[in-house]
Scaffold this motif. Structure first.
Motif, PDB file in Angstrom:
ATOM      1  N   LEU A  46       0.850  -1.096   0.081  1.00 33.84           N
ATOM      2  CA  LEU A  46       0.106   0.135  -0.173  1.00 33.84           C
ATOM      3  C   LEU A  46       0.897   1.055   0.234  1.00 33.84           C
ATOM      4  CD1 LEU A  46      -2.792   1.271   0.252  1.00 33.84           C
ATOM      5  CD2 LEU A  46      -2.564   1.407   2.639  1.00 33.84           C
ATOM      6  N   ILE A  47       0.702   2.188  -1.165  1.00 35.65           N
ATOM      7  CA  ILE A  47       1.232   3.469  -0.996  1.00 35.65           C
ATOM      8  C   ILE A  47       0.150   4.567  -0.657  1.00 35.65           C
ATOM      9  CG2 ILE A  47       2.603   5.120  -2.119  1.00 35.65           C
ATOM     10  CD1 ILE A  47       3.326   3.031  -4.120  1.00 35.65           C
ATOM     11  N   ALA A  48       0.129   5.048   0.710  1.00 35.50           N
ATOM     12  CA  ALA A  48      -0.929   5.880   0.922  1.00 35.50           C
ATOM     13  C   ALA A  48      -0.431   7.386   0.686  1.00 35.50           C
ATOM     14  CB  ALA A  48      -1.086   5.900   2.530  1.00 35.50           C
ATOM     15  N   VAL A  49      -1.157   7.950  -0.174  1.00 34.76           N
ATOM     16  CA  VAL A  49      -0.737   9.321  -0.586  1.00 34.76           C
ATOM     17  C   VAL A  49      -1.234  10.112   0.305  1.00 34.76           C
ATOM     18  CG1 VAL A  49      -0.569  10.961  -2.534  1.00 34.76           C
ATOM     19  CG2 VAL A  49      -0.623   8.280  -2.937  1.00 34.76           C
ATOM     20  N   HIS A  50      -0.370  11.019   0.687  1.00 38.75           N
ATOM     21  CA  HIS A  50      -0.977  12.306   1.595  1.00 38.75           C
ATOM     22  C   HIS A  50      -0.934  11.877   2.979  1.00 38.75           C
ATOM     23  CE1 HIS A  50      -1.746  14.924  -1.833  1.00 38.75           C
ATOM     24  NE2 HIS A  50      -2.673  14.066  -2.186  1.00 38.75           N
TER      25      HIS A  50
ATOM     26  N   ALA B 295       3.275  -0.701   5.372  1.00 31.56           N
ATOM     27  CA  ALA B 295       2.754   0.263   4.208  1.00 31.56           C
ATOM     28  C   ALA B 295       3.687   1.562   4.289  1.00 31.56           C
ATOM     29  CB  ALA B 295       1.453   0.757   4.670  1.00 31.56           C
ATOM     30  N   SER B 296       3.566   2.220   3.007  1.00 33.07           N
ATOM     31  CA  SER B 296       4.305   3.272   2.551  1.00 33.07           C
ATOM     32  C   SER B 296       3.503   4.718   2.625  1.00 33.07           C
ATOM     33  CB  SER B 296       5.111   3.249   1.331  1.00 33.07           C
ATOM     34  OG  SER B 296       5.991   2.060   1.411  1.00 33.07           O
ATOM     35  N   VAL B 297       4.071   5.757   3.089  1.00 28.52           N
ATOM     36  CA  VAL B 297       3.212   7.058   2.744  1.00 28.52           C
ATOM     37  C   VAL B 297       3.956   7.941   1.817  1.00 28.52           C
ATOM     38  CG1 VAL B 297       2.890   9.262   3.857  1.00 28.52           C
ATOM     39  CG2 VAL B 297       2.125   7.291   4.890  1.00 28.52           C
TER      40      VAL B 297
ATOM     41  N   ALA C 278       8.781   2.126  -1.671  1.00 26.78           N
ATOM     42  CA  ALA C 278       7.368   2.011  -1.920  1.00 26.78           C
ATOM     43  C   ALA C 278       6.957   1.433  -3.174  1.00 26.78           C
ATOM     44  CB  ALA C 278       6.684   3.364  -1.736  1.00 26.78           C
ATOM     45  N   LEU C 279       7.836   1.467  -4.285  1.00 30.01           N
ATOM     46  CA  LEU C 279       7.451   0.802  -5.417  1.00 30.01           C
ATOM     47  C   LEU C 279       7.945  -0.617  -5.640  1.00 30.01           C
ATOM     48  CD1 LEU C 279       8.195   4.181  -7.733  1.00 30.01           C
ATOM     49  CD2 LEU C 279       6.054   3.048  -7.206  1.00 30.01           C
ATOM     50  N   GLY C 280       8.491  -0.937  -4.602  1.00 28.63           N
ATOM     51  CA  GLY C 280       9.160  -2.359  -4.748  1.00 28.63           C
ATOM     52  C   GLY C 280      10.512  -2.408  -5.494  1.00 28.63           C
ATOM     53  N   LEU C 281      11.032  -1.138  -5.634  1.00 28.20           N
ATOM     54  CA  LEU C 281      12.139  -1.222  -6.450  1.00 28.20           C
ATOM     55  C   LEU C 281      13.652  -1.003  -5.639  1.00 28.20           C
ATOM     56  CD1 LEU C 281      10.683   1.385  -9.222  1.00 28.20           C
ATOM     57  CD2 LEU C 281      11.516  -1.279  -9.433  1.00 28.20           C
TER      58      LEU C 281
END
Length: 447
Positions: free
Chosen positions: A255-259, A276-278, A357-360
């Motif tokens: 999960l990439i929670a934006v904001h 998760a990432s923000v 966050a992007l798995g990179l």
């Protein structure tokens, strides 16, 4: 092709290397060897002069070499809407201006031109990878590859129709078909991108949760951006948005929670526990008066922090140097602690945090042997950057995107001494200014 197809073995020799890993490290008198698009070695200058004497040498005697910046949240094509509806709250901005303009004007041509404009701006500011969420992701992909940038494309999903998709199933089918076509490309990855809790139903979220597990891609979503979003969720679903996503199976490491502006202690702990990432977007949060994200508390809890610009329509700049500095300063003010989000943490969020966050994270985000040669050189000269006691601090607090001189993506030099490095006769940016003016004329009469 617009870029050279053959990569030269290259030795970059900066004054400093700020590798991000290990945290806080600054290397002096070191070089970075590039081979086949990868970082072959990071080693002392004396050893490089002996072992890599046959490599093409690039002297960067006044520079700090950093990982290419990762813009973890963009709507790149919205560069063509820069400034059309400023100084408005989020929902009024969306409902009265942005959504009507998009309904009338957004097309593959619009997205390609807007994304090319964004790529030019981001490359000149040291950004080598961006995570995009917008209509017609195939057109955005075409633009990013023409520019030579690394891109994570959102397979956007909404519960209402647009010119791009008729319904959620149509959005998903189109996104998955694009992913199937391009999933092996070394510069391209994908996210599932449901727009927001208030534009996506439980049934659609259920499909997205199932797909995310099957195809193993992150889920990129606006979340807890405003207090109104939370009030609406409580009224319509009986729970706050994050809890709703948890119950629907969407809360996890992808999960990439934006904001994530309005999160309480329980929610912060939940984000951290689930890995998760923000994606923190400080300028957009300020401009839309969304609030102050508690990034220091999130970092202390172990949440992976990334930084995004959001779109140029709600920020007006795709400036990751500005976002880094603002993120660090706001974190201190909100926490009431000068030690909150130090320079090394801000740079990590803008590089390795976004990559994670992007798995990179195994491929980009730090200057480490074996990773892709995605790099930016920042010239530390001039009265505004003198004297320099700590180049890492300078990169975050003093330097700006105007100090970026050179950029490499997968070993290709896309910015050379401040100029986009494309053959003039087949540059993807040829006549872009003219096309942007035509789009401006069209958007100016949108009403």
């Amino acid at each position: 092709m617009t870029l050279e197809s053959v990569l030269a073995d290259t030795l970059l020799c900066p004054r400093w290397i700020v590798p991000v890993e290990p945290a806080g490290t600054v290397l002096e008198d070191h070089c970075v060897a590039l081979r086949d698009g990868l970082i072959e070695a990071v080693l002392p200058r004396a050893d490089a002069d002996i072992g890599y004497s046959a490599y093409e040498k690039v002297e960067l005697g006044e520079h700090a070499l950093i990982p290419g910046l990762v813009n973890a949240h963009t709507h790149a094509a919205m560069c063509l809407m820069r400034g059309i509806a400023d100084d408005l709250p989020l929902m009024r901005w969306l409902e009265e201006h942005i959504w009507p303009a998009e309904a009338k004007h957004v097309s593959p041509a619009f997205v390609k031109d807007g994304t090319l404009l964004a790529c030019a701006e981001m490359l000149r500011g040291g950004v080598t990878c961006f995570n995009d969420m917008y209509f017609y992701p195939g057109a955005a992909l075409e633009a990013a590859l023409a520019a030579g940038m690394r891109v994570s494309l959102g397979m956007i999903v909404l519960d209402f129709p647009s010119a791009y998709g008729a319904d959620p199933d149509d959005y998903l089918a189109k996104g998955l078909a694009l992913r199937d076509q391009w999933r092996e490309h070394p510069l391209v990855t994908f996210c599932l991108a449901p727009h927001a809790p208030y534009t996506v139903s439980d049934a659609t979220f259920g499909k997205i949760a199932k797909l995310a597990a099957e195809v193993e891609v992150p889920v990129h979503i606006h979340l807890h951006e405003t207090e109104d979003e939370i009030r609406r969720s409580l009224a319509e679903h009986g729970v706050r948005p994050l809890e709703r996503l948890r119950r629907l199976g969407l809360l996890g490491p992808g999960l990439i929670a934006v904001h994530a502006v309005h999160v309480d202690e329980r929610e912060i702990a939940l984000l951290a526990k689930q890995g998760a990432s923000v994606a923190h977007c400080p300028s957009s949060n300020l401009k839309l008066a969304s609030g102050f994200a508690p990034v220091a508390r999130m970092a202390a809890a172990g949440v992976n922090l990334a930084i995004g610009s959001d779109g140029a329509a709600s920020n007006n700049r795709l400036d990751m140097f500005g976002e880094m500095r603002l993120a660090a300063l706001l974190a201190k003010a909100v926490a009431g602690e000068a030690e909150a989000m130090p320079a090394q943490a801000a740079l990590r969020a803008a590089t390795l945090g976004g990559a994670t966050a992007l798995g990179l994270e195994a491929r980009i985000g730090s200057v480490v042997a074996g990773k892709a040669a995605d790099l930016a050189a920042v010239r530390i000269t001039g009265p505004e950057l003198s004297p320099c006691y700590d180049p890492l601090s300078h990169v975050v607090y003093a330097a700006g995107r105007e100090h970026v001189s050179d950029v490499w993506v997968a070993g290709k030099r896309l910015l050379r001494e401040g100029m986009l490095a494309y053959a003039e006769e087949n540059s993807p940016f040829a006549a872009l200014d003219t096309r942007c003016k035509l789009w401006q004329n069209s958007l100016s009469v949108r009403a």
